[in-house]
Write a protein that holds these residues in place. Structure first.
Motif, PDB file in Angstrom:
ATOM      1  N   ASP A   8       0.807  -1.222   0.000  1.00  0.00           N
ATOM      2  CA  ASP A   8       0.000   0.000   0.000  1.00  0.00           C
ATOM      3  C   ASP A   8       0.837   1.269   0.000  1.00  0.00           C
ATOM      4  O   ASP A   8       0.331   2.355  -0.284  1.00  0.00           O
ATOM      5  CB  ASP A   8      -0.954   0.006   1.197  1.00  0.00           C
ATOM      6  N   ASP A   9       2.131   1.165   0.339  1.00  0.00           N
ATOM      7  CA  ASP A   9       3.021   2.320   0.287  1.00  0.00           C
ATOM      8  C   ASP A   9       3.384   2.569  -1.183  1.00  0.00           C
ATOM      9  O   ASP A   9       4.139   1.799  -1.782  1.00  0.00           O
ATOM     10  CB  ASP A   9       4.278   2.031   1.112  1.00  0.00           C
ATOM     11  N   THR A  10       2.853   3.648  -1.748  1.00  0.00           N
ATOM     12  CA  THR A  10       3.015   3.908  -3.177  1.00  0.00           C
ATOM     13  C   THR A  10       4.487   4.000  -3.584  1.00  0.00           C
ATOM     14  O   THR A  10       4.904   3.399  -4.580  1.00  0.00           O
ATOM     15  CB  THR A  10       2.298   5.212  -3.574  1.00  0.00           C
ATOM     16  N   TRP A  30       1.071  -5.050  -9.577  1.00  0.00           N
ATOM     17  CA  TRP A  30       1.144  -4.385  -8.277  1.00  0.00           C
ATOM     18  C   TRP A  30      -0.231  -3.844  -7.900  1.00  0.00           C
ATOM     19  O   TRP A  30      -0.850  -3.109  -8.672  1.00  0.00           O
ATOM     20  CB  TRP A  30       2.183  -3.267  -8.338  1.00  0.00           C
ATOM     21  N   VAL A  31      -0.709  -4.209  -6.699  1.00  0.00           N
ATOM     22  CA  VAL A  31      -1.967  -3.691  -6.174  1.00  0.00           C
ATOM     23  C   VAL A  31      -1.689  -3.068  -4.812  1.00  0.00           C
ATOM     24  O   VAL A  31      -0.683  -3.374  -4.171  1.00  0.00           O
ATOM     25  CB  VAL A  31      -3.036  -4.804  -6.050  1.00  0.00           C
ATOM     26  N   GLU A  32      -2.591  -2.213  -4.380  1.00  0.00           N
ATOM     27  CA  GLU A  32      -2.381  -1.488  -3.121  1.00  0.00           C
ATOM     28  C   GLU A  32      -3.383  -1.852  -2.044  1.00  0.00           C
ATOM     29  O   GLU A  32      -3.312  -1.340  -0.931  1.00  0.00           O
ATOM     30  CB  GLU A  32      -2.421   0.017  -3.385  1.00  0.00           C
ATOM     31  N   GLN A  33      -4.331  -2.726  -2.364  1.00  0.00           N
ATOM     32  CA  GLN A  33      -5.366  -3.123  -1.406  1.00  0.00           C
ATOM     33  C   GLN A  33      -5.391  -4.639  -1.245  1.00  0.00           C
ATOM     34  O   GLN A  33      -5.215  -5.377  -2.216  1.00  0.00           O
ATOM     35  CB  GLN A  33      -6.744  -2.640  -1.877  1.00  0.00           C
ATOM     36  N   GLY A  34      -5.662  -5.081  -0.019  1.00  0.00           N
ATOM     37  CA  GLY A  34      -5.737  -6.508   0.248  1.00  0.00           C
ATOM     38  C   GLY A  34      -6.819  -7.211  -0.546  1.00  0.00           C
ATOM     39  O   GLY A  34      -6.620  -8.338  -1.012  1.00  0.00           O
ATOM     40  N   GLU A  35      -7.957  -6.555  -0.699  1.00  0.00           N
ATOM     41  CA  GLU A  35      -9.062  -7.152  -1.466  1.00  0.00           C
ATOM     42  C   GLU A  35      -8.630  -7.421  -2.903  1.00  0.00           C
ATOM     43  O   GLU A  35      -8.964  -8.468  -3.482  1.00  0.00           O
ATOM     44  CB  GLU A  35     -10.285  -6.225  -1.451  1.00  0.00           C
ATOM     45  N   ASP A  36      -7.891  -6.473  -3.484  1.00  0.00           N
ATOM     46  CA  ASP A  36      -7.418  -6.648  -4.858  1.00  0.00           C
ATOM     47  C   ASP A  36      -6.417  -7.794  -4.947  1.00  0.00           C
ATOM     48  O   ASP A  36      -6.432  -8.572  -5.907  1.00  0.00           O
ATOM     49  CB  ASP A  36      -6.772  -5.355  -5.368  1.00  0.00           C
ATOM     50  N   ALA A  37      -5.559  -7.901  -3.932  1.00  0.00           N
ATOM     51  CA  ALA A  37      -4.580  -8.989  -3.923  1.00  0.00           C
ATOM     52  C   ALA A  37      -5.293 -10.342  -3.898  1.00  0.00           C
ATOM     53  O   ALA A  37      -4.899 -11.272  -4.618  1.00  0.00           O
ATOM     54  CB  ALA A  37      -3.660  -8.856  -2.709  1.00  0.00           C
ATOM     55  N   MET A  54       1.020  -4.881   6.681  1.00  0.00           N
ATOM     56  CA  MET A  54       0.229  -3.761   7.190  1.00  0.00           C
ATOM     57  C   MET A  54      -0.473  -2.985   6.085  1.00  0.00           C
ATOM     58  O   MET A  54      -0.157  -1.834   5.811  1.00  0.00           O
ATOM     59  CB  MET A  54       1.126  -2.831   8.012  1.00  0.00           C
ATOM     60  N   MET A  55      -1.447  -3.615   5.438  1.00  0.00           N
ATOM     61  CA  MET A  55      -2.273  -2.907   4.468  1.00  0.00           C
ATOM     62  C   MET A  55      -3.583  -2.499   5.132  1.00  0.00           C
ATOM     63  O   MET A  55      -4.084  -3.202   6.007  1.00  0.00           O
ATOM     64  CB  MET A  55      -2.563  -3.794   3.249  1.00  0.00           C
ATOM     65  N   PRO A  56      -4.167  -1.352   4.714  1.00  0.00           N
ATOM     66  CA  PRO A  56      -5.424  -0.915   5.305  1.00  0.00           C
ATOM     67  C   PRO A  56      -6.594  -1.796   4.867  1.00  0.00           C
ATOM     68  O   PRO A  56      -6.524  -2.498   3.867  1.00  0.00           O
ATOM     69  CB  PRO A  56      -5.583   0.511   4.762  1.00  0.00           C
ATOM     70  N   VAL A  57      -7.647  -1.755   5.638  1.00  0.00           N
ATOM     71  CA  VAL A  57      -8.902  -2.481   5.406  1.00  0.00           C
ATOM     72  C   VAL A  57      -8.693  -3.987   5.561  1.00  0.00           C
ATOM     73  O   VAL A  57      -9.247  -4.609   6.455  1.00  0.00           O
ATOM     74  CB  VAL A  57      -9.514  -2.173   4.021  1.00  0.00           C
ATOM     75  N   LYS A  58      -7.900  -4.582   4.685  1.00  0.00           N
ATOM     76  CA  LYS A  58      -7.596  -6.009   4.801  1.00  0.00           C
ATOM     77  C   LYS A  58      -6.083  -6.188   4.730  1.00  0.00           C
ATOM     78  O   LYS A  58      -5.463  -5.924   3.708  1.00  0.00           O
ATOM     79  CB  LYS A  58      -8.289  -6.804   3.697  1.00  0.00           C
ATOM     80  N   ASP A  59      -5.481  -6.630   5.842  1.00  0.00           N
ATOM     81  CA  ASP A  59      -4.022  -6.749   5.883  1.00  0.00           C
ATOM     82  C   ASP A  59      -3.547  -8.041   5.234  1.00  0.00           C
ATOM     83  O   ASP A  59      -4.333  -8.915   4.867  1.00  0.00           O
ATOM     84  CB  ASP A  59      -3.497  -6.617   7.319  1.00  0.00           C
ATOM     85  N   GLY A  60      -2.218  -8.135   5.084  1.00  0.00           N
ATOM     86  CA  GLY A  60      -1.632  -9.272   4.397  1.00  0.00           C
ATOM     87  C   GLY A  60      -1.905 -10.600   5.075  1.00  0.00           C
ATOM     88  O   GLY A  60      -2.098 -11.626   4.411  1.00  0.00           O
ATOM     89  N   ILE A  61      -1.920 -10.594   6.410  1.00  0.00           N
ATOM     90  CA  ILE A  61      -2.200 -11.833   7.142  1.00  0.00           C
ATOM     91  C   ILE A  61      -3.604 -12.337   6.826  1.00  0.00           C
ATOM     92  O   ILE A  61      -3.826 -13.534   6.597  1.00  0.00           O
ATOM     93  CB  ILE A  61      -2.058 -11.603   8.656  1.00  0.00           C
TER      94      ILE A  61
END
Length: 220
Positions: A8-10, A30-37, A54-61
């Motif tokens: 998420d860090d651009t 490259w995506v910046e959101q967990g949902e997109d990943a 540490m991604m917002p809304v939905k993190d990597g874990i």
């Protein structure tokens, strides 16, 4: 290698993507959101998925756990600033295959990716798959119904195969465009809609459903 990067860090995402392409010679989504990943990982094959913790809304874990619960078997590498043993254990228990603590050197990341890619994670696709009255053959790249071949263009074949791999799931136009025409392709979503229309006409059955404002899914 085909890499999915979720960061998420651009500034960091741009840097990692650039270095993976320049030094590794890899193809990077490259995506910046967990949902997109999550959506991208299930919609296509990646040699390695890189998830920032540490991604917002939905993190990597959370993304990692959800992918594993869906049966995703591809290699997953976690990136995080957390370096405590307990954090590493949590990441591995969530289904990650490897763990890299920030800051890191790009050469170490490349080495981790090479190591992960050498493991045989990728599921073996069936040579042919049947759905309803149709049989799609991935080797000969043809579609048959009742023994008669239906002529598909390369893009129509790829679209149908992609929809079949994700049967019952909604694929956004963005994902379809990226997976079939490529991230850098100078085409619009209209080409996706046009290809779907042509494919529907050739199938002559109502199994590709439009999800208004989102994309398409195959059911039936």
């Amino acid at each position: 290698m085909n890499i999915l990067l979720a960061e998420d860090d651009t500034r960091l995402g741009q840097l990692i993507s650039h270095m993976l392409i320049k030094k590794g010679g890899y193809r990077v989504d490259w995506v910046e959101q967990g949902e997109d990943a999550y959506d991208y990982a299930l919609a296509s094959h990646y040699d390695v998925v890189i998830l920032d913790w540490m991604m917002p809304v939905k993190d990597g874990i959370s993304v990692c756990r959800e992918l594993r619960s869906e049966g995703y078997g591809g290699p997953i590498l976690m990136l995080t600033a957390k370096d405590a043993v307990q954090d590493r254990v949590e990441g591995l228990d969530a289904g990650a295959d490897d763990y890299l603590v920030k800051p890191f050197e790009i050469d170490e990341l490349l080495a981790r990716l090479r190591s992960l890619s050498r493991r045989n994670f990728a599921p073996i696709q069936e040579e042919s798959v049947s759905f309803g009255q149709f049989t799609l053959n991935r080797t000969s790249r043809n579609l048959a119904v009742a023994g008669n071949e239906i002529q598909l263009s390369p893009k129509e074949f790829q679209l149908l195969d992609l929809l079949l791999q994700n049967k019952g799931q909604v694929l956004t136009r963005e994902i379809i465009l990226d997976r079939i025409w490529g991230y850098d392709a100078d085409v619009s979503y209209k080409i996706v809609d046009a290809t779907v229309k042509l494919l529907r006409k050739k199938l002559d059955v109502d199994i590709i459903h439009s999800i208004r404002g989102v994309g398409y899914k195959l059911e039936g």
